[in-house]
Design a protein around this motif. Structure first.
Motif, mmCIF file in Angstrom:
data_model
loop_
_atom_site.group_PDB
_atom_site.id
_atom_site.type_symbol
_atom_site.label_atom_id
_atom_site.label_comp_id
_atom_site.label_asym_id
_atom_site.label_seq_id
_atom_site.Cartn_x
_atom_site.Cartn_y
_atom_site.Cartn_z
ATOM 1 N N LYS A 11 32.925 45.013 49.870
ATOM 2 C CA LYS A 11 33.799 43.975 50.326
ATOM 3 C C LYS A 11 33.242 42.909 50.510
ATOM 4 O O LYS A 11 33.829 41.774 49.929
ATOM 5 C CB LYS A 11 34.587 44.685 51.601
ATOM 6 C CG LYS A 11 35.707 43.759 51.943
ATOM 7 C CD LYS A 11 36.953 44.085 51.099
ATOM 8 C CE LYS A 11 38.188 43.157 51.316
ATOM 9 N NZ LYS A 11 38.973 43.083 50.296
ATOM 10 N N LEU A 12 32.057 42.825 50.800
ATOM 11 C CA LEU A 12 31.354 41.781 50.799
ATOM 12 C C LEU A 12 30.767 40.916 49.782
ATOM 13 O O LEU A 12 30.868 39.743 49.374
ATOM 14 C CB LEU A 12 30.079 41.937 51.744
ATOM 15 C CG LEU A 12 29.219 40.824 51.987
ATOM 16 C CD1 LEU A 12 29.984 39.683 52.930
ATOM 17 C CD2 LEU A 12 27.838 40.971 52.442
ATOM 18 N N TYR A 13 30.572 41.713 48.773
ATOM 19 C CA TYR A 13 30.234 41.445 47.270
ATOM 20 C C TYR A 13 31.477 40.862 46.532
ATOM 21 O O TYR A 13 31.579 39.845 46.145
ATOM 22 C CB TYR A 13 29.670 42.623 46.403
ATOM 23 C CG TYR A 13 28.465 43.139 46.854
ATOM 24 C CD1 TYR A 13 27.440 42.056 46.914
ATOM 25 C CD2 TYR A 13 28.070 44.330 46.740
ATOM 26 C CE1 TYR A 13 26.094 42.351 47.010
ATOM 27 C CE2 TYR A 13 26.540 44.671 46.814
ATOM 28 C CZ TYR A 13 25.719 43.609 46.992
ATOM 29 O OH TYR A 13 24.355 43.940 47.438
ATOM 30 N N GLU A 14 32.658 41.719 47.003
ATOM 31 C CA GLU A 14 33.874 41.022 46.433
ATOM 32 C C GLU A 14 34.390 39.511 47.024
ATOM 33 O O GLU A 14 34.706 38.659 46.344
ATOM 34 C CB GLU A 14 35.239 41.926 46.761
ATOM 35 C CG GLU A 14 36.587 41.610 46.173
ATOM 36 C CD GLU A 14 37.445 42.546 46.881
ATOM 37 O OE1 GLU A 14 38.948 42.125 46.586
ATOM 38 O OE2 GLU A 14 37.238 43.740 47.374
ATOM 39 N N ASN A 15 34.079 39.404 48.305
ATOM 40 C CA ASN A 15 34.324 38.235 48.910
ATOM 41 C C ASN A 15 33.577 37.221 48.407
ATOM 42 O O ASN A 15 33.891 36.106 48.004
ATOM 43 C CB ASN A 15 34.023 38.307 50.529
ATOM 44 C CG ASN A 15 35.373 39.091 51.265
ATOM 45 O OD1 ASN A 15 36.492 39.291 50.788
ATOM 46 N ND2 ASN A 15 35.149 39.753 52.132
ATOM 47 N N SER A 16 32.098 37.640 48.243
ATOM 48 C CA SER A 16 31.160 36.510 47.608
ATOM 49 C C SER A 16 31.591 36.120 46.369
ATOM 50 O O SER A 16 31.273 34.885 45.984
ATOM 51 C CB SER A 16 29.897 37.443 47.649
ATOM 52 O OG SER A 16 28.806 36.253 47.029
ATOM 53 N N LEU A 17 32.113 37.030 45.397
ATOM 54 C CA LEU A 17 32.551 36.429 43.997
ATOM 55 C C LEU A 17 33.782 35.905 44.044
ATOM 56 O O LEU A 17 33.964 34.695 43.420
ATOM 57 C CB LEU A 17 32.977 37.947 43.242
ATOM 58 C CG LEU A 17 31.698 38.729 42.600
ATOM 59 C CD1 LEU A 17 32.359 39.861 42.060
ATOM 60 C CD2 LEU A 17 30.899 37.813 41.859
ATOM 61 N N ASP A 18 34.606 35.843 45.143
ATOM 62 C CA ASP A 18 35.954 35.152 45.563
ATOM 63 C C ASP A 18 35.220 33.778 45.751
ATOM 64 O O ASP A 18 35.718 32.680 45.044
ATOM 65 C CB ASP A 18 36.518 35.595 46.554
ATOM 66 C CG ASP A 18 37.550 36.922 46.087
ATOM 67 O OD1 ASP A 18 37.459 37.136 44.820
ATOM 68 O OD2 ASP A 18 38.063 37.837 46.961
ATOM 69 N N VAL A 19 34.521 33.631 46.601
ATOM 70 C CA VAL A 19 33.832 32.475 46.913
ATOM 71 C C VAL A 19 33.189 31.567 45.790
ATOM 72 O O VAL A 19 33.557 30.337 45.795
ATOM 73 C CB VAL A 19 33.185 32.461 48.297
ATOM 74 C CG1 VAL A 19 32.401 31.216 48.696
ATOM 75 C CG2 VAL A 19 33.856 32.895 49.328
ATOM 76 N N ARG A 20 32.417 32.409 45.181
ATOM 77 C CA ARG A 20 31.866 31.652 43.980
ATOM 78 C C ARG A 20 32.771 30.999 43.101
ATOM 79 O O ARG A 20 32.720 30.116 42.263
ATOM 80 C CB ARG A 20 30.876 32.800 43.182
ATOM 81 C CG ARG A 20 29.763 33.021 43.966
ATOM 82 C CD ARG A 20 28.678 31.748 44.056
ATOM 83 N NE ARG A 20 27.573 32.125 45.074
ATOM 84 C CZ ARG A 20 26.853 30.887 45.493
ATOM 85 N NH1 ARG A 20 27.001 29.807 45.118
ATOM 86 N NH2 ARG A 20 25.946 31.166 46.585
ATOM 87 N N GLY A 21 33.839 32.056 42.781
ATOM 88 C CA GLY A 21 35.059 31.520 41.928
ATOM 89 C C GLY A 21 35.710 30.187 42.455
ATOM 90 O O GLY A 21 35.980 29.147 41.775
ATOM 91 N N ALA A 22 35.827 30.179 43.765
ATOM 92 C CA ALA A 22 36.619 28.970 44.364
ATOM 93 C C ALA A 22 35.552 27.663 44.392
ATOM 94 O O ALA A 22 36.098 26.486 44.012
ATOM 95 C CB ALA A 22 36.830 29.174 45.899
ATOM 96 N N ILE A 23 34.441 27.911 44.263
ATOM 97 C CA ILE A 23 33.230 26.853 44.102
ATOM 98 C C ILE A 23 33.114 26.270 42.712
ATOM 99 O O ILE A 23 33.226 25.120 42.440
ATOM 100 C CB ILE A 23 31.867 27.374 44.740
ATOM 101 C CG1 ILE A 23 31.778 27.487 46.109
ATOM 102 C CG2 ILE A 23 30.624 26.242 44.163
ATOM 103 C CD1 ILE A 23 30.387 28.326 46.653
#
Length: 135
Positions: A11-23
């Motif tokens: 879940k942390l990796y998934e959230n990290s990918l979401d944040v990287r997408g938002a950046i």
């Protein structure tokens, strides 16, 4: 204890990918508005945005400094707007976009996105290997 593919680490990796997408969306909007007079370049700090994602940030309204500006962040990335900040300063036209800085941010973010994606792929490869060993 049952381990699912979406345990805490995944879940942390998934959230990290979401944040990287938002950046990525934020930097892309900055680049798109490079020559828009009065546009304030936006920054989405990774640490704060990840904390928002982990805590389940709710839907927020997109921020624009002028009605003709392109969206700062896509509809799907609204949860991170609470930690997105405009840059101060600017030239004669009050635009704060520095193209070299934006391209550097984009390249760094792409590398970090690929690294997280590889970590996540490694987790799935490990599970796949464990499942195949049980046959």
């Amino acid at each position: 204890m049952v381990i699912t593919p979406w345990d805490g680490g995944t879940k942390l990796y998934e959230n990290s990918l979401d944040v990287r997408g938002a950046i990525h969306e934020t930097v892309a909007a900055n680049i798109a508005n490079e020559e828009t007079p009065g546009y304030r370049a936006m920054r989405l700090p990774f640490k704060e945005a990840l904390q928002t994602a982990v805590n389940g940030g709710g839907p927020l309204q997109p921020m624009k400094t002028h009605p003709y500006h392109l969206p700062v962040i896509a509809e799907s990335e609204r949860q991170f707007l609470s930690v997105t900040t405009p840059l101060q300063g600017g030239g004669p036209d009050q635009n704060t976009v520095n193209l070299e800085e934006e391209l550097t941010q984009m390249a760094e973010n792409n590398l970090m996105y690929m690294a997280v994606a590889q970590f996540l792929a490694g987790r799935f490869d490990g599970w796949r290997s464990a499942i195949n060993e049980g046959r």
